[in-house]
Write an enzyme that holds these catalytic residues in place. Structure first.
Site, PDB file in Angstrom:
ATOM      1  N   HIS A  34       0.844  -1.189   0.000  1.00 55.87           N
ATOM      2  CA  HIS A  34       0.000   0.000   0.000  1.00 55.87           C
ATOM      3  C   HIS A  34       0.882   1.243   0.000  1.00 55.87           C
ATOM      4  O   HIS A  34       1.968   1.240   0.580  1.00 55.87           O
ATOM      5  CB  HIS A  34      -0.912  -0.019   1.222  1.00 55.87           C
ATOM      6  CG  HIS A  34      -1.655  -1.308   1.359  1.00 55.87           C
ATOM      7  ND1 HIS A  34      -2.631  -1.691   0.483  1.00 55.87           N
ATOM      8  CD2 HIS A  34      -1.513  -2.343   2.230  1.00 55.87           C
ATOM      9  CE1 HIS A  34      -3.074  -2.893   0.816  1.00 55.87           C
ATOM     10  NE2 HIS A  34      -2.409  -3.318   1.873  1.00 55.87           N
ATOM     11  N   ARG A  47      -0.783  -4.390  -6.683  1.00 55.22           N
ATOM     12  CA  ARG A  47      -0.602  -5.849  -6.676  1.00 55.22           C
ATOM     13  C   ARG A  47       0.555  -6.281  -7.570  1.00 55.22           C
ATOM     14  O   ARG A  47       0.788  -5.695  -8.620  1.00 55.22           O
ATOM     15  CB  ARG A  47      -1.896  -6.531  -7.132  1.00 55.22           C
ATOM     16  CG  ARG A  47      -3.070  -6.221  -6.230  1.00 55.22           C
ATOM     17  CD  ARG A  47      -4.330  -6.969  -6.641  1.00 55.22           C
ATOM     18  NE  ARG A  47      -5.436  -6.594  -5.761  1.00 55.22           N
ATOM     19  CZ  ARG A  47      -6.207  -5.537  -5.961  1.00 55.22           C
ATOM     20  NH1 ARG A  47      -6.029  -4.775  -7.019  1.00 55.22           N
ATOM     21  NH2 ARG A  47      -7.168  -5.237  -5.105  1.00 55.22           N
ATOM     22  N   GLU A  83      -2.097  -0.938   7.915  1.00 55.15           N
ATOM     23  CA  GLU A  83      -3.122  -1.866   8.409  1.00 55.15           C
ATOM     24  C   GLU A  83      -2.592  -2.754   9.523  1.00 55.15           C
ATOM     25  O   GLU A  83      -1.404  -3.039   9.609  1.00 55.15           O
ATOM     26  CB  GLU A  83      -3.718  -2.699   7.257  1.00 55.15           C
ATOM     27  CG  GLU A  83      -2.722  -3.561   6.493  1.00 55.15           C
ATOM     28  CD  GLU A  83      -3.301  -4.124   5.186  1.00 55.15           C
ATOM     29  OE1 GLU A  83      -4.229  -3.523   4.611  1.00 55.15           O
ATOM     30  OE2 GLU A  83      -2.815  -5.174   4.739  1.00 55.15           O
TER      31      GLU A  83
HETATM   32 ZN   LIG Z   1      -2.791  -5.307   2.487  1.00 52.74          ZN
END
Ligand SMILES: [Zn+2]
Length: 393
Positions: free
Chosen positions: A97, A274, A132
């Site tokens: 990210h 990704r 996260e």
């Molecule tokens: Zn992730």
């Protein structure tokens, strides 16, 4: 009380989320994530003054009441976090990210290029970074962060000594983060033929080994036989969290969740770059721009007790803090003083939440948002809750 969206991605579980919510299972489609929050892609619905409204709308119309003055100012009148249950029955993509600056720049750039928000090649869905925190509810396998260079060298020598000889030679010559970047770049951009030969050699060797690293290579190969991401367990740290253990993923850290059910709390963003193991859009150049090539062992976060009933998972995020609340019969009244909007998810048992004159019965699978304006609330019962909150401002 919140009504939340279940995201049906192909890697999801047919049982875990349905079971948590008390719905029949196996579910018709795989259920990957339950989203609790105000992300524009799928805001939770909330009963408010007799009407069912989007939580995003309720916050927009009453930012100071819901978020509190300080958080409303700091986070531009938006709920700063997104709270999820994540249920992976199959490996998720290898991803990273962006940091805040990269997210703002990428979002603006893709807007300027006119890439529609729903287009499959859209990377940046919003202008926020996405640190996260994942806390395991079951045993949880994942890959995260680059291994030390010496580990990468010895594992690659073991599994692909011939096919990857040129890359190995370069990495031996430059055993640092720039050497690692070239190694990763070379792997991700190999010709289809070299890719095929490398994967074939790796899988042949892996079949003769017993270590979980090699078992995961074979399992990834079953799902993605043509994807060089099959080799990721040799360059990323393989991690197995026991229930109750957590990990924090800062911006730029390459990771892939492999198997398990967890609670995830993150900044309110859906920005994912990704690199493989997915039928979704892969953008290697953009991924390479945001990746952090620092190598080394990842840390596991354990809960720290802050009261008789609450333990927090300490992370460095400004937007969120995750905690777990364990209520047992006979325990003294659990009291909380929200500094901003808090979301509680009951994962086990039953309890009563009281705030002022109002009281609510909560059971497994139910979630609720307590606004800052409540000032204080109480929980009583025999239950476990996970709580998303904003760190003290
Ligand atoms: Zn992730």
């Amino acid at each position: 009380m919140l009504k939340n969206t279940v995201q049906e991605y192909a890697w999801g579980s047919y049982t875990a989320i349905a079971e948590l919510l008390g719905n029949p299972y196996p579910s018709v489609n795989p259920q990957a994530e339950l989203w609790m929050g105000a992300h524009p892609k799928a805001p939770s619905l909330i009963e408010y003054e007799g009407k069912r409204l989007s939580l995003a709308e309720v916050i927009e119309n009453n930012p100071e009441e819901i978020l509190g003055k300080a958080a409303a100012r700091k986070f531009d009148n938006r709920l700063p976090y997104l709270f999820k249950v994540l249920a992976a029955a199959k490996p998720l993509s290898i991803q990273a990210h962006p940091n805040q600056e990269q997210a703002e720049e990428g979002f603006e750039r893709e807007n300027r290029l006119g890439i529609p928000m729903v287009a499959s090649n859209r990377n940046y869905k919003d202008d926020s970074h996405k640190p996260e925190c994942l806390c395991a509810l079951t045993q949880f396998w994942g890959l995260r962060g680059f291994r030390s260079i010496s580990e990468i060298l010895s594992l690659t020598e073991k599994i692909c000594p011939v096919e990857l000889e040129p890359e190995l030679r370069d990495l031996r010559k430059h055993p640092d983060s720039s050497g690692l970047k070239s190694f990763f770049h070379a792997l991700m951009t190999m010709t289809p033929e070299r890719k095929r030969n490398t994967i074939t050699q790796a899988v042949c060797t892996a079949q003769k080994e017993n270590d979980p690293i090699f078992k995961w290579i074979l399992r990834l190969y079953d799902d993605y036989p043509q994807d060089i991401g099959v080799l990721s367990p040799i360059f990323l740290n393989l991690i197995c969290l026991e229930p109750g253990q957590a990990m924090f993923l800062p911006a730029g850290e390459l990771h892939a969740y492999l198997d398990g059910v967890g609670i995830e709390l993150m900044a309110n963003s859906d920005n994912v770059l990704r690199g493989g193991l997915t039928p979704k859009h892969i953008d290697v150049p953009e991924l390479l721009r945001v990746l952090d090539f620092t190598a080394g062992k990842p840390t596991v976060i354990l809960p720290i007790k802050i009261s008789e009933y609450e333990s927090i998972y300490d992370s460095s995020a400004e937007e969120f803090v995750l905690s777990v609340i364990s209520l047992r019969p006979g325990m003294s009244d659990a009291q909380f003083f929200p500094q901003s909007a808090e979301i509680l998810l009951c994962t086990q048992g039953e309890a009563i939440l009281t705030a002022g004159e109002q009281s609510l019965s909560l059971a497994k699978g139910m979630s609720v948002m307590v606004p800052c304006a409540a000032e204080t609330y109480h929980l009583k019962g025999n239950a476990t809750f996970y709580k998303a909150a904003v760190p003290v401002l």
